[in-house]
Design a protein around this motif. Structure first.
Motif, PDB file in Angstrom:
ATOM      1  N   HIS A  41     -22.119 -25.145  19.051  1.00 32.76           N
ATOM      2  CA  HIS A  41     -23.163 -24.228  19.518  1.00 32.76           C
ATOM      3  C   HIS A  41     -23.663 -24.532  20.913  1.00 32.76           C
ATOM      4  N   GLY A  42     -23.267 -25.631  21.478  1.00 34.95           N
ATOM      5  CA  GLY A  42     -23.789 -25.979  22.793  1.00 34.95           C
ATOM      6  C   GLY A  42     -25.277 -26.273  22.727  1.00 34.95           C
ATOM      7  N   LEU A  43     -25.994 -25.890  23.773  1.00 34.94           N
ATOM      8  CA  LEU A  43     -27.445 -26.078  23.832  1.00 34.94           C
ATOM      9  C   LEU A  43     -28.114 -24.730  23.608  1.00 34.94           C
ATOM     10  N   ARG A  44     -29.048 -24.701  22.690  1.00 31.59           N
ATOM     11  CA  ARG A  44     -29.761 -23.453  22.392  1.00 31.59           C
ATOM     12  C   ARG A  44     -31.258 -23.632  22.598  1.00 31.59           C
TER      13      ARG A  44
ATOM     14  N   ASP B   1     -24.225 -13.401  18.923  1.00 32.59           N
ATOM     15  CA  ASP B   1     -23.390 -12.925  20.028  1.00 32.59           C
ATOM     16  C   ASP B   1     -23.443 -13.957  21.159  1.00 32.59           C
ATOM     17  N   GLN B   2     -22.286 -14.564  21.422  1.00 31.08           N
ATOM     18  CA  GLN B   2     -22.216 -15.625  22.419  1.00 31.08           C
ATOM     19  C   GLN B   2     -22.087 -14.981  23.792  1.00 31.08           C
ATOM     20  N   GLN B   3     -23.123 -15.098  24.614  1.00 30.86           N
ATOM     21  CA  GLN B   3     -23.091 -14.471  25.928  1.00 30.86           C
ATOM     22  C   GLN B   3     -22.325 -15.301  26.946  1.00 30.86           C
ATOM     23  N   VAL B   4     -22.213 -16.604  26.702  1.00 36.44           N
ATOM     24  CA  VAL B   4     -21.485 -17.502  27.591  1.00 36.44           C
ATOM     25  C   VAL B   4     -20.470 -18.245  26.732  1.00 36.44           C
ATOM     26  N   LYS B   5     -19.204 -18.145  27.101  1.00 35.37           N
ATOM     27  CA  LYS B   5     -18.145 -18.700  26.246  1.00 35.37           C
ATOM     28  C   LYS B   5     -17.285 -19.695  27.008  1.00 35.37           C
ATOM     29  N   GLN B   6     -17.052 -20.828  26.379  1.00 33.11           N
ATOM     30  CA  GLN B   6     -16.095 -21.798  26.881  1.00 33.11           C
ATOM     31  C   GLN B   6     -15.050 -21.933  25.782  1.00 33.11           C
ATOM     32  N   ASN B   7     -13.909 -21.309  25.991  1.00 34.17           N
ATOM     33  CA  ASN B   7     -12.932 -21.165  24.919  1.00 34.17           C
ATOM     34  C   ASN B   7     -12.068 -22.392  24.688  1.00 34.17           C
ATOM     35  N   SER B   8     -12.119 -23.349  25.621  1.00 32.42           N
ATOM     36  CA  SER B   8     -11.351 -24.575  25.434  1.00 32.42           C
ATOM     37  C   SER B   8     -12.289 -25.694  25.012  1.00 32.42           C
ATOM     38  N   CYS B  90     -21.144 -24.967  30.772  1.00 25.12           N
ATOM     39  CA  CYS B  90     -21.392 -23.853  31.669  1.00 25.12           C
ATOM     40  C   CYS B  90     -22.722 -23.204  31.238  1.00 25.12           C
ATOM     41  N   ALA B  91     -23.515 -22.733  32.197  1.00 24.55           N
ATOM     42  CA  ALA B  91     -24.771 -22.064  31.867  1.00 24.55           C
ATOM     43  C   ALA B  91     -24.975 -20.883  32.809  1.00 24.55           C
ATOM     44  N   ALA B  92     -25.701 -19.890  32.331  1.00 22.19           N
ATOM     45  CA  ALA B  92     -25.954 -18.690  33.126  1.00 22.19           C
ATOM     46  C   ALA B  92     -27.414 -18.299  33.032  1.00 22.19           C
ATOM     47  N   SER B  93     -27.885 -17.609  34.073  1.00 19.35           N
ATOM     48  CA  SER B  93     -29.288 -17.211  34.121  1.00 19.35           C
ATOM     49  C   SER B  93     -29.432 -15.842  34.773  1.00 19.35           C
ATOM     50  N   ASP B  94     -30.405 -15.092  34.294  1.00 22.06           N
ATOM     51  CA  ASP B  94     -30.858 -13.873  34.965  1.00 22.06           C
ATOM     52  C   ASP B  94     -31.982 -14.302  35.909  1.00 22.06           C
ATOM     53  N   TYR B  95     -31.648 -15.165  36.868  1.00 23.73           N
ATOM     54  CA  TYR B  95     -32.654 -15.872  37.661  1.00 23.73           C
ATOM     55  C   TYR B  95     -33.462 -14.935  38.543  1.00 23.73           C
ATOM     56  N   TYR B  96     -32.781 -14.067  39.279  1.00 22.18           N
ATOM     57  CA  TYR B  96     -33.500 -13.212  40.227  1.00 22.18           C
ATOM     58  C   TYR B  96     -34.219 -12.063  39.537  1.00 22.18           C
ATOM     59  N   GLY B  97     -33.794 -11.760  38.300  1.00 24.25           N
ATOM     60  CA  GLY B  97     -34.430 -10.672  37.570  1.00 24.25           C
ATOM     61  C   GLY B  97     -35.455 -11.118  36.560  1.00 24.25           C
ATOM     62  N   GLY B  98     -35.424 -12.405  36.205  1.00 23.99           N
ATOM     63  CA  GLY B  98     -36.325 -12.904  35.175  1.00 23.99           C
ATOM     64  C   GLY B  98     -37.497 -13.650  35.763  1.00 23.99           C
ATOM     65  N   ALA B  99     -38.378 -14.104  34.885  1.00 24.76           N
ATOM     66  CA  ALA B  99     -39.573 -14.797  35.353  1.00 24.76           C
ATOM     67  C   ALA B  99     -39.724 -16.184  34.764  1.00 24.76           C
ATOM     68  N   THR B 100     -38.823 -16.582  33.918  1.00 21.88           N
ATOM     69  CA  THR B 100     -39.035 -17.825  33.203  1.00 21.88           C
ATOM     70  C   THR B 100     -37.853 -18.783  33.308  1.00 21.88           C
ATOM     71  N   LYS B 102     -34.836 -18.995  32.230  1.00 24.28           N
ATOM     72  CA  LYS B 102     -34.116 -19.412  31.033  1.00 24.28           C
ATOM     73  C   LYS B 102     -32.626 -19.516  31.314  1.00 24.28           C
ATOM     74  N   LEU B 103     -32.003 -20.525  30.706  1.00 24.75           N
ATOM     75  CA  LEU B 103     -30.562 -20.716  30.817  1.00 24.75           C
ATOM     76  C   LEU B 103     -29.896 -20.439  29.479  1.00 24.75           C
ATOM     77  N   ILE B 104     -28.725 -19.806  29.533  1.00 26.85           N
ATOM     78  CA  ILE B 104     -27.893 -19.602  28.344  1.00 26.85           C
ATOM     79  C   ILE B 104     -26.660 -20.463  28.523  1.00 26.85           C
ATOM     80  N   PHE B 105     -26.397 -21.341  27.547  1.00 27.62           N
ATOM     81  CA  PHE B 105     -25.327 -22.305  27.672  1.00 27.62           C
ATOM     82  C   PHE B 105     -24.106 -21.908  26.857  1.00 27.62           C
ATOM     83  N   GLY B 106     -22.938 -22.322  27.346  1.00 30.41           N
ATOM     84  CA  GLY B 106     -21.721 -22.265  26.566  1.00 30.41           C
ATOM     85  C   GLY B 106     -21.657 -23.424  25.594  1.00 30.41           C
ATOM     86  N   THR B 107     -20.577 -23.474  24.828  1.00 30.01           N
ATOM     87  CA  THR B 107     -20.444 -24.490  23.785  1.00 30.01           C
ATOM     88  C   THR B 107     -19.894 -25.810  24.288  1.00 30.01           C
ATOM     89  N   GLY B 108     -19.432 -25.847  25.530  1.00 32.52           N
ATOM     90  CA  GLY B 108     -18.985 -27.098  26.121  1.00 32.52           C
ATOM     91  C   GLY B 108     -17.486 -27.329  26.019  1.00 32.52           C
TER      92      GLY B 108
END
Lengths: 111, 115
Positions: A41-44, B1-8, B90-100, B102-108
């Motif tokens: 799950h990675g980090l949630r 629903d996994q928004q950020v995916k690391q398939n390996s 890997c992590a992603a953010s709606d940085y310029y559009g959001g206010a907080t 938040k980071l969404i991380f892949g599974t590593g």
């Protein structure tokens, strides 16, 4: 390294007991976050704070509550711990930049 | 629903060769992407980031490439060293559009660099 500490670093508790984890920062950063890391799950994100007394829910907030009465401290409480809450918990901070800086983690085992 | 995916889940490379770690995302609102490195029993440490207005960012041995049309980013490590062996998130953010922030991380991806 950002000045972030977490306590305790390890804890074993029984199902149904309350547990509080503490995150302490010396950077005076506005934003603080609690994550859990689980295999597959990675980090949630559990909860986050954007100022003193200002908190909001993250992706996996059920069963958790938080409080932030001072800039430097962010507490995560499991009101009644369950085995599904066995995990490694990380606190993170940022001053508003996108990069977050993480603490060393707390390994929690619920038996 | 996994928004950020690391398939390996894992990758093994020889010391001195290139390591390429991949990440895919689904949310077109993401405008900032980061890579973190994590050793066992430690917290993740920030490695490198890229804004969506760029397609490449380089920092020493580490380069991140962003392909917005494919919603894909990759981290290149050249040359790989045994000390690079760790889990990479890997992590992603709606940085310029959001206010907080938040980071969404892949599974590593667990990288093992063989001496």
């Amino acid at each position: 390294d950002a000045g972030i500490t977490q306590s305790p670093r390890h804890k074993v508790t029984e199902t149904g007991t309350p547990v509080t984890l503490r995150c302490h920062q010396t950077e005076n950063h506005r934003y603080m976050y609690w994550y859990r890391q689980d295999p597959g799950h990675g980090l949630r994100l559990i909860h986050y704070s954007y100022g003193v007394k200002d908190t909001d829910k993250g992706e996996v907030s059920d069963g958790y509550s938080v409080s932030r009465s001072k800039t430097e401290d962010f507490l995560l409480t499991l009101e009644s711990a369950t085995s599904s809450q066995t995990s490694v918990y990380f606190c993170a901070i940022t001053d508003g930049r996108v990069e977050q800086y993480f603490g060393p983690g707390t390994r929690l085992t619920v038996t | 629903d996994q928004q950020v995916k690391q398939n390996s889940p894992s990758l093994s490379v020889q010391e001195g060769r290139i390591s390429i770690l991949n990440c895919d995302y689904t949310n077109s609102m993401f405008d900032y992407f980061l890579w973190y490195k994590k050793y066992p029993a430690e917290g993740p440490t920030f490695l490198i980031s890229i804004s969506s207005i760029k397609d490449k960012n380089e920092d020493g041995r580490f380069t991140v490439f962003l392909n917005k049309s494919a919603k894909h980013l990759s981290l290149h490590i050249v040359p790989s060293q045994p000390g690079d062996s760790a889990v990479y998130f890997c992590a992603a953010s709606d940085y310029y559009g959001g206010a907080t922030n938040k980071l969404i991380f892949g599974t590593g991806t667990l990288l093992a660099v063989q001496p």
